[in-house]
Structure formats: structure tokens, C-alpha cells
Design an enzyme around this catalytic site. Structure first.
Site, PDB file in Angstrom:
ATOM      1  N   CYS A 103      -8.991 -95.448 -38.886  1.00  0.00           N
ATOM      2  CA  CYS A 103      -8.884 -96.085 -37.576  1.00  0.00           C
ATOM      3  C   CYS A 103     -10.242 -96.627 -37.131  1.00  0.00           C
ATOM      4  CB  CYS A 103      -8.344 -95.095 -36.553  1.00  0.00           C
ATOM      5  SG  CYS A 103      -8.062 -95.799 -34.912  1.00  0.00           S
ATOM      6  N   CYS A 195      -2.732 -88.374 -34.310  1.00  0.00           N
ATOM      7  CA  CYS A 195      -2.152 -88.849 -33.054  1.00  0.00           C
ATOM      8  C   CYS A 195      -0.756 -89.433 -33.222  1.00  0.00           C
ATOM      9  CB  CYS A 195      -3.084 -89.871 -32.409  1.00  0.00           C
ATOM     10  SG  CYS A 195      -3.227 -91.449 -33.276  1.00  0.00           S
TER      11      CYS A 195
END
Length: 357
Positions: A103, A195
């Protein structure tokens, strides 16, 4: 004259204080929250994740307190392709990816930074616990919260347009500062786990996308089939729990996952001693520190997973691959993870682990 800075605000305490600090330093700051899910309700709720509706509201409130403009950027499609799909495909190939690292690489410091520069911003700031001094990435002063490892994949060009305002503070200091500034996220728990996996069950998440793929669990010493699994993607090198084997090892000691072979769908297990490796080959080396690619062996240290041990080593580049010889054996070295090289607390570069022996 201050810089135009885009502050990535996740909705947590770290990014809020980072934005506040650079605004107070006189920079022209704009806050942005990255919407990483097309349907945020489908991701983890509450404070445990970083992709929730609650986080959007917390980030907006923090921006209001700081007194900076605030926007939400839709990165859901890019995040799904570059992080979620990459995560699934890496496990399917028998590797163990780090989605937070991916990410940072593909979203925050590629997609977001590219857009920020196109819009006239000079830099992107985040709440990572790491120091950046004259373009050189260093560990945070808080060793327990240091995140230089997951930033080790960034290029020099990306680091030249990055700001990490928290690297000289401990987490306790950051929380105390947030409280003094009147930021409501001062006591918000840190996000953890992955997440985009709502219940934290990685194996179930992968099974839903890859299906059931039964295969054998084999003893490395005897070749005996000890059991069956529903999918080799549900395992990682060094794993001890969740093997569901019917009988213990002859010596009564635990067995560990030694290797995963996706072609034959075989998971091989054995004693902890068989996990020890002293030689690592990593691909796609990046040199983002104060030195260029070394011409010969480089004496330094290496970290092989987030918050993992640090090992003295000798590193060299041969045929485009980073070859690392450890001073002492490491265990649980999984293909797909990053090998980040350090000189003391200075990041020198990184590569993606291909194999270890």
C-alpha cells in the site's frame, strides 16, 4: 517560504498529529483521506482497521481542528487491484506478501504522490514513524513503533517528495500532543491486522476467492503424508499453529511449515531447526540510501519482516539479484516478504525475498 504539502490523513492519531505539525511549521497543508473501499461498510468497523466510515469522520474532524482544507480521494479501484488482488495472487503462488508495504509503495507513494505532484503539491506527508533527513530514510526514535521497514521499498525520487514528521517522537509523546491540540483521536487505538479482511481471518478470506484446493501435508524428514489441507495458500513459512495434524512428531516437539509448493499443492512441515537459513536471494533490488548499488560485498544489517529481528550480513548484487549472507541463522524467512538493508539506523535499500537456504 513554506511548501505545499498534501497530508494523508487515515483517521488515526499519528496522521492527525503529523498534519498538525507541518501546518504549524508554516507549510500550506491540505488534508486528504483515501477511500480504499467502494463500500466502506464491508471493511472492518470500529477503530481496529483503517478503511472505515468512522475513520473518514475522524480525519475530517482532525482537519477542522487543525484548520486545513480536507478532501476524500477515491482510491478503491487502484487499491483493490494493486493491494488486494496482489495479496491474493501472491498467496496463490506460495508467497507471503505484506499488504501494508504494498500500500505504501503502490498507493501512498505512487498513485497519491503522482496525483499530488500533478496538482502542484511539493510533498506528501504521512504519520509513519520514521525519520527522513536530507533525503535519507532512518529508523524512528521509538523502536517499538518504527516503520522504516515498510517504507524501505520507496525510491529516492519518492523519498525526495515525502515528509515523516513523527520520526523524532515516541508514540506516547504523539498521543500527549494530540490531547494538547484538542484532537479527539488522541486515545483512539492503533489500527492493526489487515484492513481489508473484516474479521481478521486471512485463511477464510483467501478461501472465498481461491476456493477449496485440497492437498497433502508432508513430513520433510520421512516423506510421510501427515494430513490434508484445504488450500496451500492458507499457510506461510514458519507457521506452527493451525496445521491440524492428527499425531505429534516422534520427539513430541512442534512441527513448522518449511515450504509451500503451489504447483503440487504440497505443504511440507518439519522441526524448527529445519527453518534455519543463512543465505537469501531477493529480486527487484532498490537502492534508496546514501550509497549507490555496491560494486562488491557490502557489510550491513538486514530486517526480514516487519518488527522482526535484525541480522548482520554481507550483501551483493549478482545478475540483477540481491544476495544476502547472514552472520547467524534466521528462521521463518518467507518468500514474498521484503529484505530491508540498514547501516545502523539508516535504510540502504531493499529487495523482495525470492528464496532462502
Amino acid at each position: 517560504m513554506g511548501l505545499r504539502v498534501l497530508a494523508a490523513m487515515s483517521g488515526g492519531v499519528d496522521s492527525a498529529v503529523a498534519a498538525a505539525r507541518i501546518a504549524e511549521a508554516g507549510h500550506d497543508v491540505t488534508g486528504v483521506h483515501l477511500a480504499l473501499s467502494a463500500n466502506p461498510r464491508s471493511y472492518r468497523t470500529g477503530a481496529r482497521g483503517c478503511c472505515t466510515l468512522e475513520d473518514v469522520r475522524d480525519a475530517r474532524r482532525a482537519a477542522d481542528v487543525i484548520g486545513i482544507p480536507f478532501y476524500v480521494w477515491d482510491m478503491a479501484e487502484r487499491f483493490h487491484h494493486d493491494v488486494v488482488e496482489d495479496f491474493v495472487s501472491e498467496y496463490a503462488a506460495g508467497r507471503t506478501p505484506n499488504p501494508c508495504l504494498r500500500c505504501n509503495e503502490k498507493i501512498k507513494f505512487e498513485a497519491v504522490l503522482d496525483r499530488a505532484l500533478a496538482l502542484g503539491f511539493d510533498a506528501v506527508a504521512t504519520g509513519h514513524h520514521a525519520r527522513l533527513e536530507n533525503g535519507v530514510l532512518r529508523r524512528s526514535v521509538d523502536p517499538g513503533k518504527d516503520q522504516s521497514y515498510v517504507l524501505g521499498v520507496l525510491t529516492r525520487e519518492q523519498l525526495a517528495h515525502a515528509m515523516f514528521p513523527l520520526g523524532d517522537s515516541t508514540k506516547e509523546q504523539v498521543r500527549a500532543e494530540a490531547a494538547r491540540r484538542g484532537l479527539t483521536v488522541a486515545d483512539k487505538p492503533d489500527s492493526h491486522d489487515i484492513c481489508f479482511i473484516a474479521d481478521g481471518d486471512t485463511r477464510a478470506f483467501l478461501a472465498e476467492r481461491l476456493g477449496t484446493r485440497p492437498g497433502p501435508i508432508v513430513d520433510a524428514l520421512t516423506g510421510e503424508v501427515l494430513g490434508e489441507h484445504d488450500g496451500a495458500y492458507g499457510f506461510t513459512v514458519g507457521q506452527r499453529k493451525g496445521l491440524r495434524l492428527g499425531r505429534p512428531a516422534p520427539d513430541g516437539r512442534p512441527r513448522y511449515v518449511l515450504s509451500i509448493e503451489p504447483a503440487t499443492n504440497t505443504v511440507t512441515v518439519g522441526p524448527r531447526s529445519a527453518l534455519e537459513v543463512t543465505s537469501i536471494i531477493a529480486e527487484r533490488p532498490i537502492w534508496n540510501g546514501p550509497i549507490d548499488e555496491p560494486r562488491g560485498p557490502l557489510t550491513c544489517s538486514v530486517q526480514l519482516r516487519a518488527h522482526g529481528e535484525v541480522y548482520g550480513c554481507r550483501a551483493r548484487v549478482t545478475d540483477g539479484l540481491l544476495r544476502i549472507d547472514l552472520d547467524r541463522p534466521a528462521t521463518g524467512v518467507a518468500p514474498g516478504q521484503a529484505a530491508v538493508l540498514y547501516d545502523g539506523d539508516v535504510v540502504l535499500g531493499s529487495g523482495t525475498i525470492r528464496s532462502a537456504s
